[in-house]
Design an enzyme around this catalytic site. Sequence first.
Site, mmCIF file in Angstrom:
data_model
loop_
_atom_site.group_PDB
_atom_site.id
_atom_site.type_symbol
_atom_site.label_atom_id
_atom_site.label_comp_id
_atom_site.label_asym_id
_atom_site.label_seq_id
_atom_site.Cartn_x
_atom_site.Cartn_y
_atom_site.Cartn_z
ATOM 1 N N ILE A 1 -37.561 27.912 -9.877
ATOM 2 C CA ILE A 1 -38.680 28.056 -8.944
ATOM 3 C C ILE A 1 -39.734 28.989 -9.540
ATOM 4 O O ILE A 1 -40.887 28.947 -9.145
ATOM 5 C CB ILE A 1 -38.255 28.569 -7.545
ATOM 6 C CG1 ILE A 1 -37.654 29.961 -7.596
ATOM 7 C CG2 ILE A 1 -37.360 27.589 -6.837
ATOM 8 C CD1 ILE A 1 -37.631 30.628 -6.213
ATOM 9 N N ASP A 2 -39.319 29.833 -10.494
ATOM 10 C CA ASP A 2 -40.258 30.810 -11.050
ATOM 11 C C ASP A 2 -41.356 30.154 -11.911
ATOM 12 O O ASP A 2 -42.379 30.760 -12.179
ATOM 13 C CB ASP A 2 -39.518 31.851 -11.906
ATOM 14 C CG ASP A 2 -38.645 32.769 -11.072
ATOM 15 O OD1 ASP A 2 -38.607 32.597 -9.837
ATOM 16 O OD2 ASP A 2 -37.990 33.656 -11.654
ATOM 17 N N LEU B 1 -35.055 32.242 1.128
ATOM 18 C CA LEU B 1 -35.736 31.191 1.900
ATOM 19 C C LEU B 1 -36.562 30.327 0.943
ATOM 20 O O LEU B 1 -36.767 29.140 1.175
ATOM 21 C CB LEU B 1 -36.665 31.804 2.953
ATOM 22 C CG LEU B 1 -35.991 32.506 4.133
ATOM 23 C CD1 LEU B 1 -37.031 33.161 5.018
ATOM 24 C CD2 LEU B 1 -35.182 31.492 4.945
ATOM 25 N N GLY C 1 -31.895 30.723 -19.012
ATOM 26 C CA GLY C 1 -30.544 31.154 -19.410
ATOM 27 C C GLY C 1 -29.632 29.972 -19.669
ATOM 28 O O GLY C 1 -28.947 29.914 -20.712
ATOM 29 N N ARG D 1 -52.533 45.701 11.066
ATOM 30 C CA ARG D 1 -51.575 46.291 10.120
ATOM 31 C C ARG D 1 -51.787 45.785 8.688
ATOM 32 O O ARG D 1 -52.421 44.757 8.459
ATOM 33 C CB ARG D 1 -50.150 45.877 10.516
ATOM 34 C CG ARG D 1 -49.600 46.680 11.663
ATOM 35 C CD ARG D 1 -48.255 46.132 12.086
ATOM 36 N NE ARG D 1 -47.652 46.989 13.094
ATOM 37 C CZ ARG D 1 -46.681 46.603 13.911
ATOM 38 N NH1 ARG D 1 -46.209 45.376 13.853
ATOM 39 N NH2 ARG D 1 -46.173 47.449 14.780
HETATM 40 O O1 F6P Z 1 -34.733 32.982 -11.529
HETATM 41 C C1 F6P Z 1 -34.826 32.404 -10.296
HETATM 42 C C2 F6P Z 1 -34.560 33.409 -9.203
HETATM 43 O O2 F6P Z 1 -34.841 32.723 -8.018
HETATM 44 C C3 F6P Z 1 -35.356 34.711 -9.331
HETATM 45 O O3 F6P Z 1 -36.665 34.596 -8.896
HETATM 46 C C4 F6P Z 1 -34.493 35.660 -8.561
HETATM 47 O O4 F6P Z 1 -34.640 36.976 -9.019
HETATM 48 C C5 F6P Z 1 -33.124 35.166 -8.843
HETATM 49 O O5 F6P Z 1 -33.213 33.804 -9.154
HETATM 50 C C6 F6P Z 1 -32.176 35.402 -7.700
HETATM 51 O O6 F6P Z 1 -30.902 35.015 -8.061
HETATM 52 P P1 F6P Z 1 -29.611 35.109 -7.133
HETATM 53 O O7 F6P Z 1 -29.451 33.759 -6.507
HETATM 54 O O8 F6P Z 1 -28.495 35.447 -8.041
HETATM 55 O O9 F6P Z 1 -29.854 36.153 -6.081
#
Ligand code: F6P
Length: 357
Positions: A137-138, A282, A115, A173
Site C-alpha cells: 500500500i506504501d 483500516l 522485503g 480544533r
Molecule cells: O509496509 C506496509 C505497511 O502497511 C507499513 O505502512 C506499516 O508500517 C506496516 O506495513 C505495518 O505492518 P504490520 O501489519 O506488521 O503492523
Amino acid sequence: MKIGILNSGGDCPGLNAVIHGVVGAAHQLGWEVIGFRDGFEGLLPPGDYCVLQPQDTIDILKLGGTILGSSNKGHFAAKVGKGDIAEVSAEIVAKAKRTIDQLGINALIVVGGDGSLTTGLQLYREGWPIVGVPKTIDNDLGATAMTFGFNSAVETVVDGLDRLHTTAESHKRVMVLEVMGRHAGWIALWGGIAGGANVILLPEIPFDLNKVAQFIKQRDAQGCHSTLVVVAEGASMPNGEIVTHDANCGGEVRLGGIGEQVANSLSKLTGKETRACTLGHLQRGGAPTALDRILGVRFGVMAVKLAEQGQFGRMVSYQSYHVGSVSIEEAVHQLRLVEPDGELAQAARAIGIYFGE
Ligand code: F6P
C-alpha cells in the site's frame, strides 16, 4: 505444468484480484495452480497448500485480504529495517525446495513488497523459477509506477479526512491524522491533497513544528479556525526521532505514535485544542477499489505470461499505463520516494498546503 503462488508481507486490498487473474490465465493454458498458505511459510514441510480452481476464485475479486493468508515475519523475513538485509538460511531454503520439487512446481509467483521480493531474489539466484508481483500500500517500489492496494488505502484516508473535517470545524480544533507510509509519504501526500488537508508531514521533507504552529495561528487570524494535519507514520520528528511502538514482534520495527506526538506539540505551541487519530490497519483492510481490482487482475495475468515465457527473476511492473516487467534485482534496488520539489509536491504547495519546511 504447475504454477505455485504465495502472498508474502503485509496484506493489502487487491491480493485476491491477483489470485483471480493468475488462476484464470493459468487455466486457459491448462496449467494447475497451487496456492501456498501464509507466505513462504507454506513451503516448509509438510507444505501448507491448496489446489486453486477457477470456481474457487471467481467470487474473491471483491474481497480484501487474501484467501491464502500472508506473513511479514518468520523464517523468510529478508529485510529487518531500511537497507538491512537478512539472508534466508541455507537449511530453510533446502527444506522449502523439497516441497517445490515434490509438487513439481514449474514456476513460483511471489506476490510481495520490497522485503518479500528480496527473498524471492535470493531464491531466484539459487536457481528457483521465481516470478515477482509487486505489492504494497506504501507504493514505494522503485520499478513500478503503481502497486495495487495503494489506491484503496488513499480512498480510506480521504474518507477519514472528510469525516475529520466536519468535527474539526464544529470545535475549531486542529486534527492530526496519522497514516501509513514506512519510508515513503505517498499515502499521506495523495490522501492529504485529495482529502483537503492543510498540512502534510512526510518522511522525505524535514519539518519544523514551530513553523507549523505559526501556519496554524496565521490561519486562525484569517478566520480559518480548524486545521487538518496529515502525518506519515515514517516521518521523523524534528529531533530526528522515528516514533515506534515498544514491542517489536519480529521482522521490521513497528512504526506508530507520531500523530500523538505532533498533536501534543502543536497543542502546546498554538494553545489550540488538538486531537490525534490513527488510521492504522483500516488502510489495509476492506474491499479493493475498482482500480486496484483491475491492476491486480492485470498483474496476475502478466505473471502467468512471464512464467509461460520462462522469464524468471522478473517482476511485473506498471509504467505509463502499460503492464510489463523488470528484473527483480532492479525492482528491489531502490525505493520510490516522494520528490520534495517534484510536480506533485509543487502542486500541493500551489494550493496552499504546507509541508512545515
Ligand atoms: O509496509 C506496509 C505497511 O502497511 C507499513 O505502512 C506499516 O508500517 C506496516 O506495513 C505495518 O505492518 P504490520 O501489519 O506488521 O503492523
